[in-house]
Design an enzyme around this catalytic site. Structure first.
Site, PDB file in Angstrom:
ATOM      1  N   GLN A  99       0.817  -1.216   0.000  1.00 18.01           N
ATOM      2  CA  GLN A  99       0.000   0.000   0.000  1.00 18.01           C
ATOM      3  C   GLN A  99       0.844   1.256   0.000  1.00 18.01           C
ATOM      4  O   GLN A  99       2.070   1.227   0.168  1.00 18.01           O
ATOM      5  CB  GLN A  99      -0.904  -0.009   1.236  1.00 18.01           C
ATOM      6  CG  GLN A  99      -0.134  -0.108   2.554  1.00 18.01           C
ATOM      7  CD  GLN A  99      -1.040  -0.276   3.756  1.00 18.01           C
ATOM      8  OE1 GLN A  99      -1.125   0.616   4.599  1.00 18.01           O
ATOM      9  NE2 GLN A  99      -1.712  -1.436   3.849  1.00 18.01           N
ATOM     10  N   HIS A 101       0.276   5.807   0.933  1.00 17.50           N
ATOM     11  CA  HIS A 101      -0.582   6.921   1.337  1.00 17.50           C
ATOM     12  C   HIS A 101      -0.254   8.121   0.456  1.00 17.50           C
ATOM     13  O   HIS A 101       0.915   8.356   0.128  1.00 17.50           O
ATOM     14  CB  HIS A 101      -0.357   7.265   2.814  1.00 17.50           C
ATOM     15  CG  HIS A 101      -0.428   6.073   3.714  1.00 17.50           C
ATOM     16  ND1 HIS A 101      -1.543   5.272   3.800  1.00 17.50           N
ATOM     17  CD2 HIS A 101       0.494   5.535   4.554  1.00 17.50           C
ATOM     18  CE1 HIS A 101      -1.318   4.296   4.665  1.00 17.50           C
ATOM     19  NE2 HIS A 101      -0.086   4.431   5.128  1.00 17.50           N
ATOM     20  N   HIS A 175       4.811   0.435   0.933  1.00 15.55           N
ATOM     21  CA  HIS A 175       5.157  -0.372   2.095  1.00 15.55           C
ATOM     22  C   HIS A 175       4.143  -1.481   2.340  1.00 15.55           C
ATOM     23  O   HIS A 175       3.015  -1.445   1.849  1.00 15.55           O
ATOM     24  CB  HIS A 175       5.253   0.507   3.351  1.00 15.55           C
ATOM     25  CG  HIS A 175       3.981   1.230   3.687  1.00 15.55           C
ATOM     26  ND1 HIS A 175       3.645   2.453   3.133  1.00 15.55           N
ATOM     27  CD2 HIS A 175       2.951   0.927   4.518  1.00 15.55           C
ATOM     28  CE1 HIS A 175       2.487   2.863   3.604  1.00 15.55           C
ATOM     29  NE2 HIS A 175       2.026   1.942   4.456  1.00 15.55           N
ATOM     30  N   ARG A 195      -4.423   0.487  -1.685  1.00 14.44           N
ATOM     31  CA  ARG A 195      -3.826  -0.844  -1.836  1.00 14.44           C
ATOM     32  C   ARG A 195      -3.513  -1.100  -3.306  1.00 14.44           C
ATOM     33  O   ARG A 195      -4.373  -0.919  -4.172  1.00 14.44           O
ATOM     34  CB  ARG A 195      -4.787  -1.941  -1.358  1.00 14.44           C
ATOM     35  CG  ARG A 195      -5.197  -1.874   0.080  1.00 14.44           C
ATOM     36  CD  ARG A 195      -5.962  -3.148   0.471  1.00 14.44           C
ATOM     37  NE  ARG A 195      -6.719  -2.950   1.707  1.00 14.44           N
ATOM     38  CZ  ARG A 195      -8.025  -2.705   1.755  1.00 14.44           C
ATOM     39  NH1 ARG A 195      -8.726  -2.667   0.641  1.00 14.44           N
ATOM     40  NH2 ARG A 195      -8.626  -2.526   2.907  1.00 14.44           N
TER      41      ARG A 195
END
Length: 288
Positions: A99, A101, A175, A195
């Site tokens: 995933q 951010h 990560h 994801r």
């Protein structure tokens, strides 16, 4: 100075377990795989409740909205509608998804919130590891071609973990957490995760979890190969615009005076042993 405690908010996850019960003696919801304990959070759908009310406030949001906010949270408390930090314990009994951010400059465009975070490893099994960034030499084209195939995992940089390790994860860093890690996570107040792969895993209904491939590709920093663990300098572990992290070692029968310059609030998690503050003893896994 007030020392406040908050009730945890537990979240079931497909990759969670019962480590918070076996390690810290917590009473978890029966029959649930608890992957996250939100120790301190101020969001519309989740807000930390005080163990004991303070200044007629029952939860963190009420404290944050209090007229005397500066006296509670410090002079540097930002003028934001909600408390800016979210603190969690993660019980990773299985792998988490691959995933990312969104970075600040792209988050709004993608309909999310930026999320820079940090992992402090409280406990690790012998073969525990994490995946952070890509291996050196892997290109964006290589990565895109491997999405949805077993070859993707071989492009990720894998690092073995040990208790006390710290990994900084600025927004945009690809990560995934491997199985067998117990983590204290410090992050911006955001719940946006994209994801790109979930290890071909199915949920309890036999369905794959949602992926966000286009948003992931728009967020990943492809010039971020093989990042290293943070290197502490004395008690200071890391400082960034979002938070500062320190690790304090207190020895048996040692007495310390609590000194604060009033600039900022402090959150203390007891990682090992126990400590007594103003007559109250806090044990491993507890916070103030």
């Amino acid at each position: 100075m007030a020392f406040l405690r908050f009730e945890p908010i537990y979240h079931e996850k497909i990759w969670g377990g019962d480590t918070l019960a076996t390690e810290y003696g917590r009473e978890l919801p029966a029959g649930k795989k608890i992957g996250e304990s939100w120790e301190l959070v101020d969001r519309e759908d989740d807000c930390s409740r005080l163990v004991e009310p303070h200044l007629d406030c029952a939860d963190l949001h009420a404290l944050w909205q209090h007229p005397d906010r500066e006296a509670i949270f410090g002079r540097r408390a930002p003028h934001l509608p909600r408390f800016p930090i979210l603190l969690k314990l993660l019980d990773c009994r299985d792998k988490l998804s691959v995933q990312v951010h969104p970075p600040p400059e792209k988050a709004a465009e993608l309909g999310g919130e930026p999320k820079t975070e940090l992992w402090y490893f409280l406990g690790t099994e012998d073969d525990a590891s994490i995946y952070v960034g890509l291996k050196k030499g892997v290109t964006r084209a290589d990565f895109e071609a491997a999405i949805g195939t077993p070859e993707l995992a071989g492009l990720l940089y894998e690092a073995k973990t040990r208790p006390g390790d710290v990994m900084f994860l600025p927004s945009g860093r690809l990560h995934a957490i491997g199985a067998g890690n117990l983590i204290f996570e410090v992050q911006q107040n955001s719940d946006t995760t994209y994801r790109v792969d979930d290890w071909s895993r199915l949920d309890d209904q036999g369905q794959p979890r949602e992926l966000h491939i286009e948003k992931s590709l728009a967020s990943i920093d492809f010039d971020d190969p093989e990042p290293a663990f943070a290197q502490p300098h004395g008690e200071r572990i890391l400082e960034c615009p979002c938070f500062s992290i320190y690790q304090t070692f207190i020895f048996h029968d040692e007495v310390r005076s609590w000194i604060s310059d009033g600039a900022s609030f402090q959150f203390h998690l007891i990682a090992q042993g126990e400590v007594t503050v103003d007559g109250t003893t806090y044990r491993r896994g507890e916070h103030l």
